[in-house]
Motif scaffolding. Structure first.
Motif, PDB file in Angstrom:
ATOM      1  N   ASP A 309      -1.222 -51.624 -34.644  1.00 30.06           N
ATOM      2  CA  ASP A 309      -0.016 -52.066 -35.350  1.00 30.06           C
ATOM      3  C   ASP A 309      -0.325 -53.361 -36.098  1.00 30.06           C
ATOM      4  N   ARG A 310      -0.379 -53.282 -37.408  1.00 32.26           N
ATOM      5  CA  ARG A 310      -0.709 -54.441 -38.230  1.00 32.26           C
ATOM      6  C   ARG A 310       0.337 -55.546 -38.105  1.00 32.26           C
ATOM      7  N   CYS A 311       1.595 -55.171 -37.813  1.00 31.40           N
ATOM      8  CA  CYS A 311       2.657 -56.171 -37.667  1.00 31.40           C
ATOM      9  C   CYS A 311       2.454 -57.032 -36.414  1.00 31.40           C
ATOM     10  N   LYS A 337       1.013 -49.669 -40.713  1.00 29.60           N
ATOM     11  CA  LYS A 337       2.212 -50.425 -41.110  1.00 29.60           C
ATOM     12  C   LYS A 337       1.879 -51.526 -42.113  1.00 29.60           C
ATOM     13  N   LEU A 340       4.556 -53.586 -44.063  1.00 33.25           N
ATOM     14  CA  LEU A 340       5.315 -54.645 -43.403  1.00 33.25           C
ATOM     15  C   LEU A 340       4.445 -55.897 -43.274  1.00 33.25           C
ATOM     16  N   PRO A 341       5.069 -57.066 -43.024  1.00 27.00           N
ATOM     17  CA  PRO A 341       4.284 -58.295 -42.868  1.00 27.00           C
ATOM     18  C   PRO A 341       3.264 -58.167 -41.742  1.00 27.00           C
ATOM     19  N   ALA A 342       2.098 -58.776 -41.955  1.00 31.45           N
ATOM     20  CA  ALA A 342       1.001 -58.641 -40.998  1.00 31.45           C
ATOM     21  C   ALA A 342       1.113 -59.665 -39.884  1.00 31.45           C
ATOM     22  N   GLY A 343       0.621 -59.307 -38.704  1.00 30.34           N
ATOM     23  CA  GLY A 343       0.501 -60.222 -37.583  1.00 30.34           C
ATOM     24  C   GLY A 343      -0.882 -60.859 -37.586  1.00 30.34           C
ATOM     25  N   SER A 359      -0.154 -47.134 -44.411  1.00 33.95           N
ATOM     26  CA  SER A 359       1.220 -47.019 -43.937  1.00 33.95           C
ATOM     27  C   SER A 359       1.470 -45.544 -43.702  1.00 33.95           C
TER      28      SER A 359
END
Length: 456
Positions: A309-311, A337, A340-343, A359
């Motif tokens: 999960d990239r978020c 993902k 969406l914004p990355a973590g 995505s």
């Protein structure tokens, strides 16, 4: 015993632009002519062979049911090697059925599965590897599989096997010529002669057997496990690749409890996808069984997609799963993902397995994922123009031929006289004959042609 006249609808039982009814056997042109009235009033058999003729297709009562084209082939010139004919109609299943019933009324019988291709094999128009390639072509799901099957039908594998077969036959012929004609000025039959021929056959068979893996992947697809922690988007990715809602997707972690399978073409590679339960420690006995199946799917896979999960960013569990996957099979980290914004990632991406951002929800990045898969499995490009073993029957026969040749070579090195090891050479020839169909048993051909659809 002459063949019976057979007929079948050669196209699918659905409405389409064109539908074909085909016949093969003695009297095919006469039988087709009995249910087809050419527009010029002349009988079909009077028209030149291999020429399309326009006219009316009749039912068994003589009433017109379609305006169509007909063509016939004399014995020896068509697909089956027998006299043959076709009615090329509009693709109405009912009109085709009425035409087929009319042919039955004039002496034809229903063809069995693969009977047209079986007759082509029995009449020497195709050998067994070419006949199997016909089915491979029908089942092909990628451009490479189509091109490979077309090459096999043209004789790529047949020619390769015949070269090996011919080399071993030369050894047998040389021995018997020296034995039967001792007074002729022939080169002596020596151990050096046999050794050279056996080494050539051994190298050729080893190279041929090495193609079996690529051939099977080309036709059956690459077993691919989709793994990752719960709720990272594994099932969404499977659905996106498969093009349908194959797996249930929810926001609840642990939704997938069992493996879910689907087939897809990613890039130009056919994949057999397995979506797995999220890998994590759990007290739930059902979910724990799912995790065990996930690990078993990884062990059986030839490609592993580790979804993260990239978020959220890469976790320690992601890293451990990546390390485990890399030790089992070629692995790609699917950084999901990306819409969406990355973590945060605890390590640089270049330190991970081959990675790609996607995505699964929007489809972004799937083309790049396909390019990475194609680079890992370039069997299509390598296989073009190459003879490949494409099924277990072919691989088993080639393996027995190699074993016999190796046994003959070992016996020669142990000091066995050349004539004594020719039984092993004969065994190798028999196995190669099974590969092409020269010496194959009837029950084997029955099993092969039973896979074919009626009309082929």
């Amino acid at each position: 015993m002459p063949s019976e006249l057979i007929a079948a609808i050669a196209t699918g039982p659905v409405r389409a632009a064109i539908g074909t009814v085909r016949l093969s056997g003695p009297g095919a042109a006469r039988c087709a002519g009995a249910v087809f009235r050419p527009a010029d009033g002349r009988a079909l058999e009077i028209h030149p062979p291999k020429t399309l003729v326009y006219g009316t297709v009749l039912d068994r009562t003589g009433k017109g049911v379609d305006m169509a084209l007909a063509v016939w082939w004399p014995e020896g010139s068509g697909y089956t090697g027998e006299e043959a004919a076709e009615l090329q109609c509009h693709g109405s299943p009912m009109a085709l059925s009425l035409a087929l019933e009319a042919l039955f009324a004039h002496g034809a019988r229903q063809a069995g599965p693969g009977e047209f291709t079986r007759r082509a094999f029995l009449n020497g128009k195709l050998d067994l590897t070419q006949a199997e390639a016909v089915m491979d072509l029908i089942d092909a799901e990628t451009p490479q599989a189509v091109r490979q099957a077309a090459g096999q039908i043209s004789g790529l594998l047949s020619h390769r096997v015949e070269e090996i077969y011919g080399g071993l036959v030369d050894v047998m012929a040389h021995f018997h010529a020296v034995l039967d004609y001792p007074d002729e000025d022939l080169d002596p039959f020596t151990g050096e002669t046999v050794e050279k021929a056996l080494e050539q056959a051994e190298r050729a068979l080893e190279a041929l057997l090495a193609t079996g893996g690529r051939g099977r992947l080309l036709n059956r697809g690459v077993p691919c496990a989709i793994v990752g922690r719960p709720n990272v988007g594994k099932s969404t990715l499977l659905n996106a690749l498969a093009g349908c809602e194959r797996a249930i997707v929810t926001d609840i972690p642990g939704t997938t409890r069992d493996t879910v399978e689907a087939r897809c073409v990613l890039g130009e590679t056919l994949l057999r996808l397995v979506d797995t339960a999220g890998v994590r420690e759990t007290a739930d006995p059902v979910e724990r069984l799912g995790v065990e199946r996930s690990r078993r799917a990884m062990e059986e896979a030839q490609l592993i997609l580790v979804v993260a999960d990239r978020c959220v960013g890469l976790t320690q569990e992601d890293m451990e799963l990546c390390r485990e996957a890399v030790g089992l099979a070629p692995t790609i980290l699917v950084w999901n993902k990306c819409d969406l914004p990355a973590g945060d990632a605890p390590v640089p991406l270049e330190a991970l397995p081959d990675a790609v951002e996607v995505s699964a929800k929007t489809g972004a990045g799937l083309e790049a994922l396909g390019e990475k898969v194609d680079r890992l499995f370039p069997h299509g490009a390598k296989g073009e123009g190459e003879a490949l073993l494409t099924n277990a029957r072919q691989t088993e026969a080639a393996g027995r031929a190699l074993t016999a040749v190796e046994r003959a070579g070992s016996a020669l090195k142990m000091g066995v006289t050349p004539d004594a090891l020719l039984t092993d050479v004969e065994e190798a020839l028999s196995a190669l004959g099974e590969l092409t169909g020269k010496t194959v048993r009837e029950d084997v051909t029955d099993r092969i042609f039973s896979r074919f659809c009626v009309g082929k």
